[in-house]
Design a protein around this motif. Structure first.
Motif, PDB file in Angstrom:
ATOM      1  N   ILE A  59      -8.039 -14.873   6.727  1.00 41.66           N
ATOM      2  CA  ILE A  59      -6.486 -14.050   5.768  1.00 41.66           C
ATOM      3  C   ILE A  59      -5.845 -15.291   5.550  1.00 41.66           C
ATOM      4  CG2 ILE A  59      -4.234 -13.079   6.784  1.00 41.66           C
ATOM      5  CD1 ILE A  59      -6.478 -11.326   6.117  1.00 41.66           C
ATOM      6  N   GLU A 112     -13.606  -7.666  -1.292  1.00 43.42           N
ATOM      7  CA  GLU A 112     -11.871  -8.105  -1.141  1.00 43.42           C
ATOM      8  C   GLU A 112     -10.738  -8.044  -1.236  1.00 43.42           C
ATOM      9  OE1 GLU A 112     -11.087  -6.901  -6.191  1.00 43.42           O
ATOM     10  OE2 GLU A 112     -12.213  -8.492  -5.339  1.00 43.42           O
ATOM     11  N   GLY A 113     -10.815  -6.542  -0.563  1.00 41.26           N
ATOM     12  CA  GLY A 113      -9.678  -5.968   0.402  1.00 41.26           C
ATOM     13  C   GLY A 113      -8.577  -5.504  -0.434  1.00 41.26           C
ATOM     14  N   ARG A 134      -2.021  -8.398   8.795  1.00 34.96           N
ATOM     15  CA  ARG A 134      -1.923  -8.983   7.526  1.00 34.96           C
ATOM     16  C   ARG A 134      -4.158  -8.369   7.273  1.00 34.96           C
ATOM     17  NH1 ARG A 134       0.501 -15.042   5.884  1.00 34.96           N
ATOM     18  NH2 ARG A 134       2.110 -13.293   6.206  1.00 34.96           N
ATOM     19  N   LEU A 148      -1.616  -7.387  -0.997  1.00 36.90           N
ATOM     20  CA  LEU A 148      -0.747  -7.088   0.365  1.00 36.90           C
ATOM     21  C   LEU A 148       0.827  -7.895  -0.619  1.00 36.90           C
ATOM     22  CD1 LEU A 148      -0.899  -6.873   2.950  1.00 36.90           C
ATOM     23  CD2 LEU A 148      -1.435  -9.836   3.277  1.00 36.90           C
ATOM     24  N   VAL A 183      -5.545  -9.711  -4.197  1.00 40.35           N
ATOM     25  CA  VAL A 183      -7.057  -9.879  -3.017  1.00 40.35           C
ATOM     26  C   VAL A 183      -6.669 -10.831  -2.339  1.00 40.35           C
ATOM     27  CG1 VAL A 183      -7.180  -7.796  -4.441  1.00 40.35           C
ATOM     28  CG2 VAL A 183      -7.861  -9.570  -5.382  1.00 40.35           C
ATOM     29  N   MET A 184      -8.114 -11.107  -1.653  1.00 41.73           N
ATOM     30  CA  MET A 184      -8.834 -11.451  -1.134  1.00 41.73           C
ATOM     31  C   MET A 184      -9.363 -12.864  -2.331  1.00 41.73           C
ATOM     32  SD  MET A 184      -8.361 -11.903   2.976  1.00 41.73           S
ATOM     33  CE  MET A 184     -10.046 -12.465   3.355  1.00 41.73           C
ATOM     34  N   ARG A 189      -5.165  -5.656   4.513  1.00 43.50           N
ATOM     35  CA  ARG A 189      -6.732  -5.887   3.724  1.00 43.50           C
ATOM     36  C   ARG A 189      -7.647  -5.060   3.609  1.00 43.50           C
ATOM     37  NH1 ARG A 189      -5.260  -8.746  -0.465  1.00 43.50           N
ATOM     38  NH2 ARG A 189      -4.195 -11.489   0.555  1.00 43.50           N
ATOM     39  N   TYR A 190      -8.704  -4.369   4.930  1.00 44.10           N
ATOM     40  CA  TYR A 190      -9.228  -3.712   5.551  1.00 44.10           C
ATOM     41  C   TYR A 190      -9.133  -2.283   6.072  1.00 44.10           C
ATOM     42  CZ  TYR A 190     -11.654  -7.699   3.815  1.00 44.10           C
ATOM     43  OH  TYR A 190     -11.939  -8.822   3.000  1.00 44.10           O
TER      44      TYR A 190
END
Length: 401
Positions: free
Chosen positions: A183, A378-379, A141, A382, A388-389, A145-146
């Motif tokens: 995460i 915020e990435g 994950r 997913l 986003v985060m 995200r990154y």
């Protein structure tokens, strides 16, 4: 801002000598993760040097040596044919534990499974020996995200070796350590089966990854214990790891970007063949919530076909997928022009390879420069297009950490 400009802002020639010798870096000493997520961008700081973990290097040297020994015995005809068939069967079913289980079910929640199917997938995932589901999913994950930044555990901007296996021989980048704790893992923490495996992983691993695969050839058809251990465990384990790692390396470096040319991951036929459909990686990173991990389920995508089969017999349900219209719009907006249907001939011809110019060639690649990868703090999404985060989740996880 380009990747070079991003890296330049981190340069610091005033790091104390004693800190340099210890592999420390003052510029990452006091990381405010909330600030990163809410206000900053994440890229690759090329001035940062990862510290080698020598015990891991030695461990891999031993594992690879034993794997090569097992392969040599097979080539010399010292391993029974039935043992070879058994080993590849174990490799196949445990591979499904990774692609269908760890990846598409637990990490991305692209479908739901009955208790029976979850138990089977957890056992197969354990036998693959690629860490427990909880750790596997946390790292994956974070990778999404990154992706291809310093927040990615296996950042492909660090080169092929690093993103393939080198990341496991180095200390994690401070961003990986800090952002990884933020995460959201609440779904897996509330799943008693996943947490049971997490608690007793090494016991379960010994049983399902070592004892059973090695015991069966030795007990049932008289393979020597040494040969069974070298081939059924060491050869199978290291070979399967390297096939899995191709998704982190080759599928980020050699291929095409039909869905989003601004992302590093690529679509690659060869990796898809070897990993049961995990090589359609540009699509997967563009639409990570799609159970197919590809636009099509019937084109070199064995994992998607299996999920659809499980659905037909009542073991899987609530399969998620990106709509055809969403996919079409993304192709037209950000694709590199190589899409099989909506692409253009000029872009499709702008590829090169060492040897035959065919997508199955492992060196088949686009000729344009790879994208600069700078991701908002915020990435990337997913679980759905606008995901986003979440700042509240970040703060809650920070308190727990």
């Amino acid at each position: 801002m380009t990747e070079t400009e991003y890296s330049e802002q981190f340069k610091n020639d005033d790091v104390p000598k004693e800190n340099k010798e210890k592999g420390l870096d003052d510029k990452y000493k006091d990381i405010d993760v909330d600030e990163i997520i809410l206000t900053k961008k994440v890229g690759t700081d090329y001035s940062y040097k990862h510290k080698v973990v020598w015990k891991n290097v030695i461990g891999f040297f031993i594992l690879y040596s034993l794997c090569i020994r097992g392969a040599f015995l097979a080539l010399m005809g010292e391993i029974r044919l039935v043992t070879i068939v058994w080993t590849f069967f174990i490799g196949y079913i445990t591979g499904i534990g990774i692609t269908v289980g760890s990846h598409r079910l637990f990490a991305h929640r692209t479908f739901k499974a009955t208790t029976f199917l979850k138990v089977i997938l957890i056992i197969l995932q354990t036998a693959a020996g690629q860490n427990g589901i909880y750790i596997w999913c946390r790292d994956h994950r974070l990778h999404h995200r990154y992706s291809d930044t310093d927040g990615d555990p296996h950042n492909s901007k660090r080169g092929y070796f690093f993103c393939h296996v080198g990341w496991l021989m180095h200390r994690k980048h401070p961003y990986v350590l800090k952002l990884g704790k933020r995460i959201d893992m609440s779904d897996l923490e509330s799943d008693w089966m996943v947490m049971f495996q997490h608690k007793y992983y090494y016991v379960l691993y010994t049983i399902f990854a070592v004892v059973i695969p090695v015991f069966v050839p030795w007990y049932y058809w008289g393979e020597s214990f040494k040969n069974s251990l070298l081939f059924c465990y060491f050869f199978r384990y290291i070979t399967q790891l390297n096939v899995t790692w191709l998704v982190n390396s080759a599928a980020h470096l050699y291929g095409t970007r039909p869905y989003d040319k601004n992302m590093q991951p690529v679509d690659t036929w060869l990796v898809s063949v070897l990993t049961f459909g995990e090589g359609w990686h540009n699509y997967h990173h563009t639409f990570p919530w799609d159970y197919k991990a590809a636009e099509l389920s019937d084109h070199i995508n064995h994992s998607a076909i299996l999920i659809e089969f499980f659905q037909r017999i009542g073991l899987a349900y609530d399969l998620k997928s990106a709509s055809p219209d969403m996919v079409r719009r993304r192709i037209q907006k950000s694709g590199d022009g190589t899409h099989y249907d909506l692409g253009n001939e000029e872009s499709k011809k702008a590829v090169s390879a060492i040897g035959p110019l065919h997508p199955l060639n492992p060196t088949y690649n686009v000729t344009y420069e790879p994208p600069n990868v700078l991701i908002k703090g915020e990435g990337l999404p997913l679980y759905h297009e606008n995901d986003v985060m979440n700042a509240n989740v970040v703060k809650r996880n920070a308190a727990k950490a």
